[in-house]
Design a protein around this motif. Sequence first.
Motif, PDB file in Angstrom:
ATOM      1  N   LEU A  29       0.834  -1.200   0.000  1.00  0.00           N
ATOM      2  CA  LEU A  29       0.000   0.000   0.000  1.00  0.00           C
ATOM      3  C   LEU A  29       0.870   1.251   0.000  1.00  0.00           C
ATOM      4  O   LEU A  29       0.618   2.195  -0.771  1.00  0.00           O
ATOM      5  CB  LEU A  29      -0.922  -0.001   1.219  1.00  0.00           C
ATOM      6  CG  LEU A  29      -1.764   1.259   1.437  1.00  0.00           C
ATOM      7  CD1 LEU A  29      -2.735   1.471   0.284  1.00  0.00           C
ATOM      8  CD2 LEU A  29      -2.521   1.171   2.765  1.00  0.00           C
ATOM      9  N   ALA A  30       1.893   1.275   0.850  1.00  0.00           N
ATOM     10  CA  ALA A  30       2.790   2.435   0.895  1.00  0.00           C
ATOM     11  C   ALA A  30       3.508   2.611  -0.443  1.00  0.00           C
ATOM     12  O   ALA A  30       3.660   3.732  -0.938  1.00  0.00           O
ATOM     13  CB  ALA A  30       3.797   2.263   2.028  1.00  0.00           C
ATOM     14  N   TRP A  31       3.940   1.495  -1.035  1.00  0.00           N
ATOM     15  CA  TRP A  31       4.605   1.560  -2.341  1.00  0.00           C
ATOM     16  C   TRP A  31       3.656   2.105  -3.407  1.00  0.00           C
ATOM     17  O   TRP A  31       4.028   2.989  -4.180  1.00  0.00           O
ATOM     18  CB  TRP A  31       5.098   0.173  -2.725  1.00  0.00           C
ATOM     19  CG  TRP A  31       5.502   0.073  -4.164  1.00  0.00           C
ATOM     20  CD1 TRP A  31       6.671   0.479  -4.733  1.00  0.00           C
ATOM     21  CD2 TRP A  31       4.711  -0.460  -5.242  1.00  0.00           C
ATOM     22  NE1 TRP A  31       6.657   0.238  -6.089  1.00  0.00           N
ATOM     23  CE2 TRP A  31       5.471  -0.339  -6.432  1.00  0.00           C
ATOM     24  CE3 TRP A  31       3.438  -1.035  -5.307  1.00  0.00           C
ATOM     25  CZ2 TRP A  31       4.990  -0.774  -7.660  1.00  0.00           C
ATOM     26  CZ3 TRP A  31       2.958  -1.465  -6.528  1.00  0.00           C
ATOM     27  CH2 TRP A  31       3.725  -1.330  -7.685  1.00  0.00           C
ATOM     28  N   LYS A  32       2.408   1.601  -3.437  1.00  0.00           N
ATOM     29  CA  LYS A  32       1.464   2.011  -4.468  1.00  0.00           C
ATOM     30  C   LYS A  32       1.095   3.478  -4.301  1.00  0.00           C
ATOM     31  O   LYS A  32       0.959   4.207  -5.298  1.00  0.00           O
ATOM     32  CB  LYS A  32       0.196   1.146  -4.373  1.00  0.00           C
ATOM     33  CG  LYS A  32      -0.740   1.275  -5.569  1.00  0.00           C
ATOM     34  CD  LYS A  32      -0.010   0.886  -6.850  1.00  0.00           C
ATOM     35  CE  LYS A  32      -0.932   0.728  -8.031  1.00  0.00           C
ATOM     36  NZ  LYS A  32      -1.744  -0.503  -7.977  1.00  0.00           N
ATOM     37  N   GLU A  33       0.929   3.936  -3.065  1.00  0.00           N
ATOM     38  CA  GLU A  33       0.619   5.346  -2.851  1.00  0.00           C
ATOM     39  C   GLU A  33       1.760   6.236  -3.335  1.00  0.00           C
ATOM     40  O   GLU A  33       1.524   7.331  -3.861  1.00  0.00           O
ATOM     41  CB  GLU A  33       0.325   5.594  -1.369  1.00  0.00           C
ATOM     42  CG  GLU A  33      -1.019   5.011  -0.926  1.00  0.00           C
ATOM     43  CD  GLU A  33      -1.277   5.206   0.543  1.00  0.00           C
ATOM     44  OE1 GLU A  33      -0.299   5.468   1.303  1.00  0.00           O
ATOM     45  OE2 GLU A  33      -2.444   5.108   0.974  1.00  0.00           O
ATOM     46  N   GLY A  34       2.986   5.775  -3.173  1.00  0.00           N
ATOM     47  CA  GLY A  34       4.118   6.530  -3.690  1.00  0.00           C
ATOM     48  C   GLY A  34       4.113   6.600  -5.205  1.00  0.00           C
ATOM     49  O   GLY A  34       4.383   7.651  -5.799  1.00  0.00           O
ATOM     50  N   VAL A  35       3.797   5.473  -5.851  1.00  0.00           N
ATOM     51  CA  VAL A  35       3.712   5.444  -7.316  1.00  0.00           C
ATOM     52  C   VAL A  35       2.624   6.392  -7.802  1.00  0.00           C
ATOM     53  O   VAL A  35       2.824   7.166  -8.749  1.00  0.00           O
ATOM     54  CB  VAL A  35       3.438   4.007  -7.803  1.00  0.00           C
ATOM     55  CG1 VAL A  35       3.103   3.994  -9.290  1.00  0.00           C
ATOM     56  CG2 VAL A  35       4.634   3.114  -7.530  1.00  0.00           C
ATOM     57  N   LEU A  36       1.449   6.353  -7.165  1.00  0.00           N
ATOM     58  CA  LEU A  36       0.335   7.216  -7.569  1.00  0.00           C
ATOM     59  C   LEU A  36       0.684   8.689  -7.373  1.00  0.00           C
ATOM     60  O   LEU A  36       0.315   9.535  -8.194  1.00  0.00           O
ATOM     61  CB  LEU A  36      -0.921   6.858  -6.776  1.00  0.00           C
ATOM     62  CG  LEU A  36      -1.523   5.478  -7.059  1.00  0.00           C
ATOM     63  CD1 LEU A  36      -2.713   5.206  -6.136  1.00  0.00           C
ATOM     64  CD2 LEU A  36      -1.944   5.358  -8.514  1.00  0.00           C
ATOM     65  N   ALA A  37       1.389   8.994  -6.286  1.00  0.00           N
ATOM     66  CA  ALA A  37       1.793  10.383  -6.051  1.00  0.00           C
ATOM     67  C   ALA A  37       2.738  10.868  -7.141  1.00  0.00           C
ATOM     68  O   ALA A  37       2.639  12.021  -7.604  1.00  0.00           O
ATOM     69  CB  ALA A  37       2.455  10.506  -4.674  1.00  0.00           C
TER      70      ALA A  37
END
Length: 225
Positions: A29-37
């Motif tokens: 989740l933390a990784w995906k939120e970083g990608v989306l940001a």
Amino acid sequence: MNRLFFALIIGLTGVCILLWLGFWQVDRLAWKEGVLAEIEARIAADPVALPETPEEERDKYLPVAVTGEIGEGELYVLVSRKQVGAGYRVIAPLETDTGRRILLDRGFIKTDKRAAARPTGAAKITGNLHWPDDRNSSTPDNDEAGNIWFARDIEDMARVLRTEPTLVIARQTSLADTGVTPLPVDTSAIPNDHLNYAITWFSLALIWASMTGFFIWRTTRQKDA
């Protein structure tokens, strides 16, 4: 005694595995939120000139400013918007000031506005390069004869409108009262279900621990009786 020990081992092993899966999804989740940001920051960056030879891996979501002539001829991609209903994305040819002919995703119209006239001609477009992935195993084939498209298949659209296979999705246009609502690129279509997965695994860990505890308690009661 051996039965209780075996149940305890199975219970602890299952809980540990389920907890590990839950924490792994938290990390995802933390990784995906970083990608989306990162994608959102790229989408909202200052627009640049249209690259001479756009490449998907390098230029996806690239903000561009293009000046040219919106030409005649439109393709209609069937879509649906929340709280609005069914409609079409309008895809039109855009001939740039440099003589290139590209695809322009003008935005959304309701189904009953398909036959309405929309202004064409000189315009300045601010938008994003995109290579949309609309098609999956259940997507119908496009009806080119009836001009109803179910996916933005860039190669096929470029062939029909006689453009290069380059798509700009409009964010803003200098034309007034176009009758088209822009549907700019965003990250809403990129799945991010890791929080739901984490909650599922943690819930299963709690259930597994509860079942193990109940089994041990019942077995102990039976032995005492």
